[in-house]
Design an enzyme around this catalytic site. Structure first.
Site, short mmCIF file in Angstrom:
data_model
loop_
_atom_site.label_atom_id
_atom_site.label_comp_id
_atom_site.label_asym_id
_atom_site.label_seq_id
_atom_site.Cartn_x
_atom_site.Cartn_y
_atom_site.Cartn_z
N ILE A 1 0.87 -1.24 -0.13
CA ILE A 1 0.14 -0.03 0.07
C ILE A 1 0.82 1.22 -0.22
O ILE A 1 0.24 2.37 -0.57
CB ILE A 1 -0.99 0.01 1.23
CG1 ILE A 1 -2.09 0.86 0.83
CG2 ILE A 1 -0.37 0.21 2.58
CD1 ILE A 1 -3.15 0.84 1.91
N ASN B 1 -3.33 1.78 15.31
CA ASN B 1 -3.63 1.30 16.76
C ASN B 1 -3.96 2.63 17.39
O ASN B 1 -3.97 3.76 16.56
CB ASN B 1 -2.29 0.83 17.39
CG ASN B 1 -1.46 1.84 17.72
OD1 ASN B 1 -1.26 2.88 18.01
ND2 ASN B 1 0.17 1.26 16.89
N GLY C 1 3.11 -4.18 11.09
CA GLY C 1 2.27 -4.43 9.76
C GLY C 1 2.26 -3.35 8.80
O GLY C 1 3.26 -2.69 8.81
N VAL C 2 1.03 -3.17 8.54
CA VAL C 2 0.76 -1.81 7.54
C VAL C 2 1.10 -0.66 8.11
O VAL C 2 1.56 0.19 7.53
CB VAL C 2 -0.79 -1.94 7.21
CG1 VAL C 2 -1.43 -0.80 6.48
CG2 VAL C 2 -1.28 -3.29 6.46
N ASP C 3 0.63 -0.36 9.34
CA ASP C 3 0.92 0.77 10.27
C ASP C 3 2.55 1.05 10.01
O ASP C 3 2.81 2.17 9.88
CB ASP C 3 0.41 0.51 11.77
CG ASP C 3 0.38 1.93 12.32
OD1 ASP C 3 0.35 2.89 11.88
OD2 ASP C 3 0.41 1.83 13.49
N GLY D 1 -4.52 -8.65 10.01
CA GLY D 1 -3.30 -9.14 10.68
C GLY D 1 -3.26 -9.70 12.14
O GLY D 1 -3.74 -10.59 12.35
N TYR E 1 -4.29 -8.49 14.50
CA TYR E 1 -5.80 -8.31 15.34
C TYR E 1 -6.87 -9.31 15.10
O TYR E 1 -7.66 -9.63 15.69
CB TYR E 1 -6.39 -6.93 14.75
CG TYR E 1 -6.16 -5.58 15.35
CD1 TYR E 1 -4.74 -5.80 16.17
CD2 TYR E 1 -6.52 -4.45 15.37
CE1 TYR E 1 -4.28 -4.65 16.90
CE2 TYR E 1 -6.19 -3.52 16.04
CZ TYR E 1 -5.17 -3.39 16.76
OH TYR E 1 -4.44 -2.30 17.39
#
Length: 180
Positions: free
Chosen positions: A11, A24, A32-34, A123, A125
């Site tokens: 992304i 979060n 991860g993505v964050d 992910g 979560y």
């Protein structure tokens, strides 16, 4: 019907008006993505997030969204949203739908037309991906979002296939409704 595409890839490479970040509640980076979005955007993204007001360290409650500038990314904005932790959230489907809806409404409020989205909560979560895809795609098909160009960036081939299958399932359901 919404214009939705699926891309197997990162992304961070998206060239859109807004990138949705699966964040979060503290909005100060993570994994991860964050983590990838924060690394790609550079230090200015963390600075922008730190300026958002917080209540006891929470800048964005589950199911809500916040917007910042995008730093070095090929986007104008990053829309941070917090999805539910599947096994501990009392209403995970409601909160996941709310996270997508809040993100898309924030995109519209900021004159965004193209939005890149991840598989929120899929992910660490622990949200079951096929169920999450059905929820996300149904929200994206709501009439208020029809003018948006939505791109789901899915990192693995397995996730990409699951989301395409969910989209096919939704389209078949929509065609059955119009046939009746």
């Amino acid at each position: 019907m919404a214009h939705i595409e699926f891309i197997q890839g990162d992304i961070v490479s998206a060239q859109v008006d807004a990138i949705v970040n699966a964040a979060n509640p503290g909005l100060l980076g993570g994994g991860g993505v964050d983590g990838a979005i924060h690394r790609g955007a550079g230090a200015s993204l963390l600075e922008s997030c730190a300026q958002l007001p917080d209540v006891n360290g929470i800048r964005c409650p589950v199911g809500e969204a916040r917007i910042t500038q995008a730093g070095k990314l090929n986007a104008r904005y990053v829309i941070h949203t917090v999805g539910p932790i599947f096994h501990t959230d009392p209403a995970p489907a409601l909160h996941l739908a709310s996270a997508y809806r809040a993100s898309l409404r924030l995109a519209l409020a900021n004159q965004c037309r193209s939005v890149a989205l991840p598989a929120i909560s899929c992910g660490i979560y622990g949200y079951p991906p096929h169920e999450a895809a059905l929820i996300a795609l149904k929200v994206c098909c709501e009439p208020e979002f029809h003018q948006l160009q939505l791109s789901f960036f899915l990192f693995s081939h397995e996730m990409y296939t699951l989301w395409q299958d969910a989209w096919t399932q939704i389209q078949k359901g929509a065609s059955h409704q119009t046939d009746s």
